[in-house]
Design a protein around this motif. Sequence first.
Motif, PDB file in Angstrom:
ATOM      1  N   PRO A  57       3.187 -14.339   5.834  1.00 10.91           N
ATOM      2  CA  PRO A  57       2.752 -13.282   4.916  1.00 10.91           C
ATOM      3  C   PRO A  57       1.803 -12.299   5.611  1.00 10.91           C
ATOM      4  CG  PRO A  57       1.717 -15.372   4.353  1.00 10.91           C
ATOM      5  CD  PRO A  57       2.672 -15.649   5.466  1.00 10.91           C
ATOM      6  N   VAL A  58       2.059 -11.028   5.412  1.00  8.31           N
ATOM      7  CA  VAL A  58       1.243  -9.968   6.002  1.00  8.31           C
ATOM      8  C   VAL A  58       0.980  -8.917   4.925  1.00  8.31           C
ATOM      9  CG1 VAL A  58       1.146  -8.134   7.747  1.00  8.31           C
ATOM     10  CG2 VAL A  58       2.244 -10.318   8.298  1.00  8.31           C
ATOM     11  N   GLN A  59      -0.249  -8.483   4.820  1.00 11.21           N
ATOM     12  CA  GLN A  59      -0.619  -7.416   3.892  1.00 11.21           C
ATOM     13  C   GLN A  59      -1.224  -6.279   4.700  1.00 11.21           C
ATOM     14  OE1 GLN A  59      -0.648  -7.098   0.198  1.00 11.21           O
ATOM     15  NE2 GLN A  59      -1.022  -5.021   0.910  1.00 11.21           N
ATOM     16  N   ILE A  60      -0.583  -5.130   4.703  1.00  9.60           N
ATOM     17  CA  ILE A  60      -1.113  -3.960   5.393  1.00  9.60           C
ATOM     18  C   ILE A  60      -1.709  -3.048   4.330  1.00  9.60           C
ATOM     19  CG2 ILE A  60      -0.559  -1.903   6.746  1.00  9.60           C
ATOM     20  CD1 ILE A  60       1.858  -4.679   6.950  1.00  9.60           C
ATOM     21  N   ILE A  61      -2.935  -2.625   4.567  1.00  4.53           N
ATOM     22  CA  ILE A  61      -3.597  -1.722   3.630  1.00  4.53           C
ATOM     23  C   ILE A  61      -3.968  -0.462   4.399  1.00  4.53           C
ATOM     24  CG2 ILE A  61      -5.483  -1.403   2.011  1.00  4.53           C
ATOM     25  CD1 ILE A  61      -5.751  -4.474   1.978  1.00  4.53           C
ATOM     26  N   ARG A  62      -3.406   0.657   3.981  1.00  3.15           N
ATOM     27  CA  ARG A  62      -3.696   1.946   4.613  1.00  3.15           C
ATOM     28  C   ARG A  62      -4.858   2.625   3.919  1.00  3.15           C
ATOM     29  NH1 ARG A  62       0.003   6.167   4.283  1.00  3.15           N
ATOM     30  NH2 ARG A  62      -1.396   7.182   5.716  1.00  3.15           N
ATOM     31  N   HIS A  63      -5.561   3.427   4.686  1.00  2.00           N
ATOM     32  CA  HIS A  63      -6.596   4.287   4.111  1.00  2.00           C
ATOM     33  C   HIS A  63      -5.940   5.363   3.244  1.00  2.00           C
ATOM     34  CE1 HIS A  63      -5.278   6.469   7.744  1.00  2.00           C
ATOM     35  NE2 HIS A  63      -5.433   7.524   6.965  1.00  2.00           N
ATOM     36  N   GLU A  64      -6.709   5.949   2.356  1.00  2.00           N
ATOM     37  CA  GLU A  64      -6.174   7.060   1.571  1.00  2.00           C
ATOM     38  C   GLU A  64      -6.242   8.360   2.368  1.00  2.00           C
ATOM     39  OE1 GLU A  64      -6.274   8.369  -2.970  1.00  2.00           O
ATOM     40  OE2 GLU A  64      -8.261   8.386  -2.042  1.00  2.00           O
ATOM     41  N   SER A  65      -7.357   8.607   3.021  1.00  2.00           N
ATOM     42  CA  SER A  65      -7.518   9.835   3.795  1.00  2.00           C
ATOM     43  C   SER A  65      -8.623   9.638   4.826  1.00  2.00           C
ATOM     44  CB  SER A  65      -7.892  10.995   2.869  1.00  2.00           C
ATOM     45  OG  SER A  65      -8.130  12.151   3.628  1.00  2.00           O
ATOM     46  N   GLN A  66      -8.349  10.060   6.058  1.00  2.90           N
ATOM     47  CA  GLN A  66      -9.398   9.928   7.062  1.00  2.90           C
ATOM     48  C   GLN A  66      -9.461  11.112   8.012  1.00  2.90           C
ATOM     49  OE1 GLN A  66      -8.773   6.292   9.260  1.00  2.90           O
ATOM     50  NE2 GLN A  66      -7.664   7.320  10.859  1.00  2.90           N
ATOM     51  N   TYR A  67      -8.645  12.105   7.836  1.00  5.26           N
ATOM     52  CA  TYR A  67      -8.621  13.203   8.786  1.00  5.26           C
ATOM     53  C   TYR A  67      -9.009  14.549   8.181  1.00  5.26           C
ATOM     54  CZ  TYR A  67      -6.389   9.835  11.839  1.00  5.26           C
ATOM     55  OH  TYR A  67      -6.127   8.728  12.605  1.00  5.26           O
ATOM     56  N   ALA A  68      -9.826  14.539   7.159  1.00  6.80           N
ATOM     57  CA  ALA A  68     -10.239  15.776   6.504  1.00  6.80           C
ATOM     58  C   ALA A  68     -11.027  16.692   7.438  1.00  6.80           C
ATOM     59  CB  ALA A  68     -11.068  15.462   5.265  1.00  6.80           C
ATOM     60  N   GLU A  69     -11.713  16.107   8.414  1.00  9.33           N
ATOM     61  CA  GLU A  69     -12.539  16.922   9.311  1.00  9.33           C
ATOM     62  C   GLU A  69     -11.722  17.737  10.314  1.00  9.33           C
ATOM     63  OE1 GLU A  69     -12.162  12.967  11.451  1.00  9.33           O
ATOM     64  OE2 GLU A  69     -12.431  13.596   9.400  1.00  9.33           O
TER      65      GLU A  69
END
Length: 130
Positions: A57-69
């Motif tokens: 079992p693997v759970q990948i969780i992505r960020h919502e946003s990280q490149y606004a800068e």
Amino acid sequence: MDATIPALTAGVSKAIPESATGMAAELRDQTIAVNEGQNPEKFLIADEKVRSAGNIPVQIIRHESQYAEVPDYGPALEAMWAEGQEQWRALSGRSRIGVAAGSGHYIHVDRPDIAVKAIQRVTAQATARS
């Protein structure tokens, strides 16, 4: 959680060209430096192909946003990151991918509730008898 993608150095070099200046150039250069071992742990993070982990079992969780800068390069960077996360998802036949709403790269800091639930879910799946 929002694991470094398998080909980050190549991806960031493609998404942010050498001609970039300012914050974008800093982001590119820092990312490459970190992958080359210029980090507190002295980890060398080489671009590699993702191989199978079978059926764990693997759970990948992505960020919502990280490149606004870096708005000029943000969409390309987010697409690169999403593709890399899909490569991690393909690691196992029992994997899932989700997005942590309201989070940046440090999901465990921004959304510890989601991190804890993911750990509990994967632990339960790994220890369940079939």
